[in-house]
Design an enzyme around this catalytic site. Structure first.
Site, PDB file in Angstrom:
ATOM      1  CB  SER A  70      -0.585  -0.095   1.315  1.00 56.40           C
ATOM      2  OG  SER A  70      -1.869   1.038   0.715  1.00 56.40           O
ATOM      3  CG  HIS A 102      -5.977  -1.790  -1.321  1.00 56.52           C
ATOM      4  ND1 HIS A 102      -4.989  -2.673  -0.988  1.00 56.52           N
ATOM      5  CD2 HIS A 102      -5.152  -0.495  -0.745  1.00 56.52           C
ATOM      6  CE1 HIS A 102      -4.141  -1.838   0.161  1.00 56.52           C
ATOM      7  NE2 HIS A 102      -3.935  -1.629  -0.454  1.00 56.52           N
TER       8      HIS A 102
END
Length: 247
Positions: free
Chosen positions: A134, A170
């Site tokens: 991330s 994501h």
């Protein structure tokens, strides 16, 4: 060089539920160690948790996961001060640097204040595998899409730029990310953007994307580039990059 050449593994994964612990490291995290080419000893892996404020409870969870994995594991904390005397020397001693998620904007500001951006580049150039999830993925690129400023996703364009692309994370689990990446690539805010579903990692040797891997079947990476529309409106073109399942 530990890895033989500068290597980055940029991911939207790295963890799985543990059988006796809250988390274990998944096959993507283990692949980062494999990329480092460690043999004959426990791999040295350091975790940087700046993006979430160096949370000690999370560090403890990772320590348990590292014990199960057999890693020689450490943490490079910057809050409230660096926990090692020489961060550059610490990084150069590692096989893998793993950067956890959180606020990529805050991470970049704190790293630059401490000169960690320079130290990480030196580690990368010396064959230490740089990896993360991330925010710990976006940081290696020119930028990407982030929720660092609030619930409304916004672009960040001042990441470290070790890789000459932008990054989306994501892609399959946070539904607002894909359309915003397309919009920002189409209007030129972001350049070519490399994206990952959850569980997927992108492997770069030097600055070349060489492999897409995944800890989950049927997940993929994506390359989003600007294309010419049929009207005055610009469009973005998305290319699916099939992954190799790591098991």
């Amino acid at each position: 060089m530990a890895a033989g050449q500068p290597t980055i593994l940029a991911t939207s994964g790295g963890y799985k539920p543990g059988s006796r612990t809250r988390i274990e490291f998944d096959s993507v995290m283990h692949y980062a160690v494999e990329l480092a080419g460690v043999t004959g000893r426990a791999p040295r892996v350091t975790h940087i948790g700046t993006a979430s404020g160096d949370q000690r409870w999370w560090a403890a969870e990772m320590d348990q996961a590292a014990r199960i994995a057999g890693f020689d594991f450490s943490h490079l904390n910057l809050f409230t001060m660096p926990n090692v005397e020489d961060p550059e020397a610490h990084l150069l001693e590692q096989d893998v640097v793993w950067v956890n998620g959180g606020s990529v904007v805050n991470l970049l500001a704190v790293w630059r204040a401490h000169g960690l951006d320079r130290h990480l580049r030196k580690a990368w150039e010396n064959g230490v595998v740089l990896a993360g999830v991330s925010a710990g993925s976006i940081c290696w690129f020119k930028g990407g899409v982030t929720d660092s400023f609030g619930p409304e996703l916004k672009p960040v364009t001042n990441s470290l730029g070790f890789l000459p692309f932008h990054n989306g994370v994501h892609f399959d689990s946070e539904l607002r990310r894909r359309p915003l990446v397309h919009k920002l690539v189409a209007n030129g805010t972001l350049g070519e953007t490399h994206c990952t579903d959850d569980g997927v990692g992108l492997v770069y040797h030097g600055t070349e994307l060489t492999e897409v891997v995944s800890s989950v079947k049927n997940k993929a990476g994506f390359r989003v580039t600007a294309g010419a529309g049929e009207s005055v409106d610009a469009i973005a073109v998305e290319e699916r990059l099939e992954s190799r399942f790591l098991g």
